[in-house]
Every structure is written in C-alpha cells, then in structure tokens.
Write a protein that holds these residues in place. Structure first.
Motif, PDB file in Angstrom:
ATOM      1  N   LEU A   3       0.826  -1.202   0.000  1.00  0.00           N
ATOM      2  CA  LEU A   3       0.000   0.000   0.000  1.00  0.00           C
ATOM      3  C   LEU A   3       0.862   1.255   0.000  1.00  0.00           C
ATOM      4  O   LEU A   3       0.545   2.233  -0.678  1.00  0.00           O
ATOM      5  N   TYR A  36      -9.112  -2.829  -2.923  1.00  0.00           N
ATOM      6  CA  TYR A  36      -8.363  -3.681  -2.002  1.00  0.00           C
ATOM      7  C   TYR A  36      -8.524  -3.331  -0.529  1.00  0.00           C
ATOM      8  O   TYR A  36      -8.281  -4.179   0.327  1.00  0.00           O
ATOM      9  N   LEU A  37      -8.905  -2.114  -0.219  1.00  0.00           N
ATOM     10  CA  LEU A  37      -9.024  -1.731   1.185  1.00  0.00           C
ATOM     11  C   LEU A  37     -10.474  -1.789   1.643  1.00  0.00           C
ATOM     12  O   LEU A  37     -11.115  -0.778   1.871  1.00  0.00           O
ATOM     13  N   ARG A  41     -10.862  -6.574   4.962  1.00  0.00           N
ATOM     14  CA  ARG A  41      -9.407  -6.773   4.809  1.00  0.00           C
ATOM     15  C   ARG A  41      -8.640  -5.970   5.842  1.00  0.00           C
ATOM     16  O   ARG A  41      -7.630  -6.434   6.370  1.00  0.00           O
ATOM     17  N   ILE A  99      -1.361  -5.222  -1.318  1.00  0.00           N
ATOM     18  CA  ILE A  99      -2.595  -4.957  -2.072  1.00  0.00           C
ATOM     19  C   ILE A  99      -2.564  -5.671  -3.422  1.00  0.00           C
ATOM     20  O   ILE A  99      -3.152  -5.211  -4.385  1.00  0.00           O
TER      21      ILE A  99
END
Length: 103
Positions: A3, A36-37, A41, A99
């Motif tokens: 990230l 992805y966030l 997660r 990520i």
C-alpha cells in the motif's frame, strides 16, 4: 505491491477508537484503494488488535478512504499496556498491507 507504494496515511485516536485515512499519491490509483481496502481486509490485517467494527468512508474527490476502527487501542491510549499502539503506529502498519490481487 505494498500500500505504501501508492498511498500515504494520516491518523488520529480518541479513547479506544483509531481513525486512519489512506490517501493515494495519484488520484488515478484511488480505484485500487477502493478495491483492495475493504473494511474486512483492514480488520483482518489488524487481527488481534482491532477488536470492534471497522467502518470505511470514501472520499473519492480527495482520492482517499477513511477508516474508523472501534476497540483498537487496548481500552484507550491512557489505559493500554501497549508500548505505542496509537493511531500513528497503526497507520504505519496499514501501509505495509499487500494490495496484490487476492482473488
């Protein structure tokens, strides 16, 4: 990819709540942050640290996501026995998230 390769973060804490914003260096990378966030997660990344809910707020015009994490500071900054589990420490740990595609 980590990230921290595409974003930086800001953090705050109040009581037992940690608030972390993740901001894309380039607004064109914002869709990657959104993908992805997820709250799930983020909570999994902080397993054993964040014991409550994780809520995500999207700020697309800023290229940012804000996460509010409940029960994340061991009872609160002044009550925690952790050496430094305050928001700034957690924001640094968040930037270490992988990520890469998890599907």
């Amino acid at each position: 990819m980590l990230l921290r390769d595409i974003a930086h973060s800001r953090a705050g804490d109040k009581g037992d709540i940690s608030n972390i914003s993740v901001i894309a260096y380039d607004v064109n990378d914002y869709p990657l942050l959104e993908k992805y966030l997820t709250p799930e997660r983020v909570k999994a990344h902080f397993a054993g640290i964040v014991l409550g809910d994780v809520v995500r707020y999207a700020l697309p015009h800023l290229g940012a996501l804000n996460f509010v994490m409940q029960h994340a500071l061991g009872g609160g900054v002044t009550r925690s026995l952790a050496l430094d589990a305050h928001g700034k420490c957690l924001s640094g740990a968040m930037l270490g998230m992988d990520i890469s595609d998890v599907t």
